[in-house]
Motif scaffolding. Sequence first.
Motif, PDB file in Angstrom:
ATOM      1  N   VAL A  20     -26.394 -30.801 -13.797  1.00 28.64           N
ATOM      2  CA  VAL A  20     -27.621 -30.006 -13.716  1.00 28.64           C
ATOM      3  C   VAL A  20     -27.381 -28.719 -12.931  1.00 28.64           C
ATOM      4  CG1 VAL A  20     -29.929 -29.930 -12.689  1.00 28.64           C
ATOM      5  CG2 VAL A  20     -29.227 -31.920 -14.018  1.00 28.64           C
ATOM      6  N   THR A  21     -26.630 -28.817 -11.846  1.00 30.72           N
ATOM      7  CA  THR A  21     -26.369 -27.636 -11.024  1.00 30.72           C
ATOM      8  C   THR A  21     -25.461 -26.643 -11.731  1.00 30.72           C
ATOM      9  OG1 THR A  21     -26.596 -28.975  -9.002  1.00 30.72           O
ATOM     10  CG2 THR A  21     -25.492 -26.842  -8.786  1.00 30.72           C
ATOM     11  N   VAL A  22     -24.363 -27.137 -12.306  1.00 33.01           N
ATOM     12  CA  VAL A  22     -23.379 -26.262 -12.937  1.00 33.01           C
ATOM     13  C   VAL A  22     -23.884 -25.692 -14.259  1.00 33.01           C
ATOM     14  CG1 VAL A  22     -21.056 -26.178 -13.923  1.00 33.01           C
ATOM     15  CG2 VAL A  22     -21.461 -27.430 -11.798  1.00 33.01           C
ATOM     16  N   ALA A  23     -24.696 -26.460 -14.982  1.00 31.07           N
ATOM     17  CA  ALA A  23     -25.166 -26.034 -16.303  1.00 31.07           C
ATOM     18  C   ALA A  23     -25.931 -24.726 -16.257  1.00 31.07           C
ATOM     19  CB  ALA A  23     -26.038 -27.124 -16.923  1.00 31.07           C
ATOM     20  N   ARG A  24     -26.499 -24.413 -15.129  1.00 28.70           N
ATOM     21  CA  ARG A  24     -27.254 -23.170 -14.982  1.00 28.70           C
ATOM     22  C   ARG A  24     -26.394 -21.950 -15.312  1.00 28.70           C
ATOM     23  NH1 ARG A  24     -32.126 -21.597 -15.110  1.00 28.70           N
ATOM     24  NH2 ARG A  24     -32.641 -23.577 -14.144  1.00 28.70           N
ATOM     25  N   PHE A  25     -25.096 -22.030 -15.090  1.00 27.90           N
ATOM     26  CA  PHE A  25     -24.206 -20.893 -15.298  1.00 27.90           C
ATOM     27  C   PHE A  25     -23.559 -20.890 -16.685  1.00 27.90           C
ATOM     28  CE2 PHE A  25     -24.517 -21.546 -10.774  1.00 27.90           C
ATOM     29  CZ  PHE A  25     -24.591 -20.263 -10.256  1.00 27.90           C
ATOM     30  N   ILE A  26     -23.872 -21.870 -17.523  1.00 30.02           N
ATOM     31  CA  ILE A  26     -23.196 -22.006 -18.809  1.00 30.02           C
ATOM     32  C   ILE A  26     -24.176 -21.771 -19.941  1.00 30.02           C
ATOM     33  CG2 ILE A  26     -21.825 -23.528 -20.274  1.00 30.02           C
ATOM     34  CD1 ILE A  26     -21.048 -25.047 -17.695  1.00 30.02           C
ATOM     35  N   GLU A  27     -23.886 -20.773 -20.751  1.00 31.64           N
ATOM     36  CA  GLU A  27     -24.730 -20.461 -21.901  1.00 31.64           C
ATOM     37  C   GLU A  27     -24.781 -21.660 -22.837  1.00 31.64           C
ATOM     38  OE1 GLU A  27     -27.349 -17.911 -23.737  1.00 31.64           O
ATOM     39  OE2 GLU A  27     -26.196 -17.510 -21.909  1.00 31.64           O
ATOM     40  N   GLY A  28     -25.962 -22.009 -23.278  1.00 25.58           N
ATOM     41  CA  GLY A  28     -26.145 -23.180 -24.124  1.00 25.58           C
ATOM     42  C   GLY A  28     -26.611 -24.366 -23.310  1.00 25.58           C
ATOM     43  N   LEU A  29     -25.850 -24.720 -22.288  1.00 21.48           N
ATOM     44  CA  LEU A  29     -26.271 -25.801 -21.403  1.00 21.48           C
ATOM     45  C   LEU A  29     -27.472 -25.391 -20.561  1.00 21.48           C
ATOM     46  CD1 LEU A  29     -22.927 -27.356 -20.093  1.00 21.48           C
ATOM     47  CD2 LEU A  29     -24.456 -28.195 -21.877  1.00 21.48           C
ATOM     48  N   ARG A  30     -27.528 -24.112 -20.209  1.00 21.88           N
ATOM     49  CA  ARG A  30     -28.655 -23.638 -19.410  1.00 21.88           C
ATOM     50  C   ARG A  30     -29.977 -23.882 -20.141  1.00 21.88           C
ATOM     51  NH1 ARG A  30     -26.844 -19.089 -18.428  1.00 21.88           N
ATOM     52  NH2 ARG A  30     -27.832 -17.780 -20.001  1.00 21.88           N
ATOM     53  N   GLN A  31     -29.989 -23.666 -21.458  1.00 16.33           N
ATOM     54  CA  GLN A  31     -31.195 -23.815 -22.238  1.00 16.33           C
ATOM     55  C   GLN A  31     -31.550 -25.283 -22.490  1.00 16.33           C
ATOM     56  OE1 GLN A  31     -28.670 -21.817 -22.831  1.00 16.33           O
ATOM     57  NE2 GLN A  31     -29.418 -19.738 -23.181  1.00 16.33           N
ATOM     58  N   ALA A  32     -30.534 -26.144 -22.583  1.00 13.73           N
ATOM     59  CA  ALA A  32     -30.776 -27.552 -22.937  1.00 13.73           C
ATOM     60  C   ALA A  32     -30.766 -28.488 -21.737  1.00 13.73           C
ATOM     61  CB  ALA A  32     -29.720 -28.013 -23.936  1.00 13.73           C
ATOM     62  N   ASN A  33     -30.482 -27.952 -20.578  1.00 13.64           N
ATOM     63  CA  ASN A  33     -30.290 -28.749 -19.373  1.00 13.64           C
ATOM     64  C   ASN A  33     -31.444 -29.711 -19.099  1.00 13.64           C
ATOM     65  OD1 ASN A  33     -29.060 -29.545 -16.987  1.00 13.64           O
ATOM     66  ND2 ASN A  33     -29.987 -27.905 -15.800  1.00 13.64           N
ATOM     67  N   ALA A  77     -34.307 -31.551  -7.492  1.00 16.21           N
ATOM     68  CA  ALA A  77     -33.487 -31.099  -6.372  1.00 16.21           C
ATOM     69  C   ALA A  77     -32.249 -30.341  -6.856  1.00 16.21           C
ATOM     70  CB  ALA A  77     -33.080 -32.287  -5.507  1.00 16.21           C
ATOM     71  N   PHE A  78     -31.508 -30.927  -7.788  1.00 19.66           N
ATOM     72  CA  PHE A  78     -30.294 -30.268  -8.279  1.00 19.66           C
ATOM     73  C   PHE A  78     -30.616 -29.056  -9.143  1.00 19.66           C
ATOM     74  CE2 PHE A  78     -28.439 -34.424  -7.215  1.00 19.66           C
ATOM     75  CZ  PHE A  78     -27.317 -33.996  -6.518  1.00 19.66           C
ATOM     76  N   ASN A  79     -31.719 -29.121  -9.864  1.00 17.96           N
ATOM     77  CA  ASN A  79     -32.143 -27.983 -10.668  1.00 17.96           C
ATOM     78  C   ASN A  79     -32.498 -26.795  -9.776  1.00 17.96           C
ATOM     79  OD1 ASN A  79     -33.126 -26.450 -12.907  1.00 17.96           O
ATOM     80  ND2 ASN A  79     -35.184 -27.112 -12.393  1.00 17.96           N
ATOM     81  N   ALA A  80     -33.215 -27.068  -8.692  1.00 19.72           N
ATOM     82  CA  ALA A  80     -33.571 -25.999  -7.763  1.00 19.72           C
ATOM     83  C   ALA A  80     -32.333 -25.415  -7.098  1.00 19.72           C
ATOM     84  CB  ALA A  80     -34.532 -26.539  -6.699  1.00 19.72           C
ATOM     85  N   LEU A  81     -31.358 -26.268  -6.777  1.00 20.14           N
ATOM     86  CA  LEU A  81     -30.108 -25.783  -6.193  1.00 20.14           C
ATOM     87  C   LEU A  81     -29.383 -24.867  -7.175  1.00 20.14           C
ATOM     88  CD1 LEU A  81     -27.840 -25.767  -4.081  1.00 20.14           C
ATOM     89  CD2 LEU A  81     -26.975 -27.890  -5.116  1.00 20.14           C
TER      90      LEU A  81
END
Length: 217
Positions: free
Chosen positions: A117-130, A146-150
């Motif tokens: 959840v934390t790392v996906a924010r920086f990855i195109e594609g995963l950011r949208q489907a996270n 919690a991890f999404n906010a981080l």
Amino acid sequence: MAAPPLPGPLAHLAPLLGHYGYWAVGAVILVEDFGIPAPGETILLAAGVYAGAGELDIVKVALIAFAAAVVGDNIGYLIGHFGGRAFVHRWGKYVFLTPKRLAVAEDFFARHGGVIVTVARFIEGLRQANGIVAGTSGMHWRRFLAFNALGAALWVGLWTTLAYLAGSHIDTVYEDIKRYELYFLLALAVLVLALVARHVLRRRHERAGSEGPGTAG
């Protein structure tokens, strides 16, 4: 004072930012984060450049982007939690995502979902489907939050700071970071595959152990 010309791929967002300002930042990031294709990261960079030129307040940009990212992912979580599994069971076979494979993915996500959840924010594609994946997998909402906010805080902090400081050179900085991001993604892929392999082998070993005594008898 006129707004500064946005460099490279950011230029097409100038009319949107010029007319709607903070509203544009919040709306684009919000809809991107529950699966609608939208240039969330691009508009964040563009807003940072505008803030560096004095057209927007960088603190307001960061706070609005953070709030929109968290809310958007939570909408995605609700979509996944209440409708995602049925959707995957119906349409997943067309992308080789069978119910059995979904069950394995959900179990894996439950074990390692926080990092993803934390790392996906920086990855195109995963950011949208996270958020949708987290909701579908049954990840506890408070843990996801919690991890999404981080992840949102790190993502917003990185891009707004770079855009604010780099200004008209942000396109060059962005290209350099994307180049190194490839190596990061490869390393992450290897790590994920290793974790999946370990999980599968452990499951097979446990299954063999449970079936062994019965077979012997």
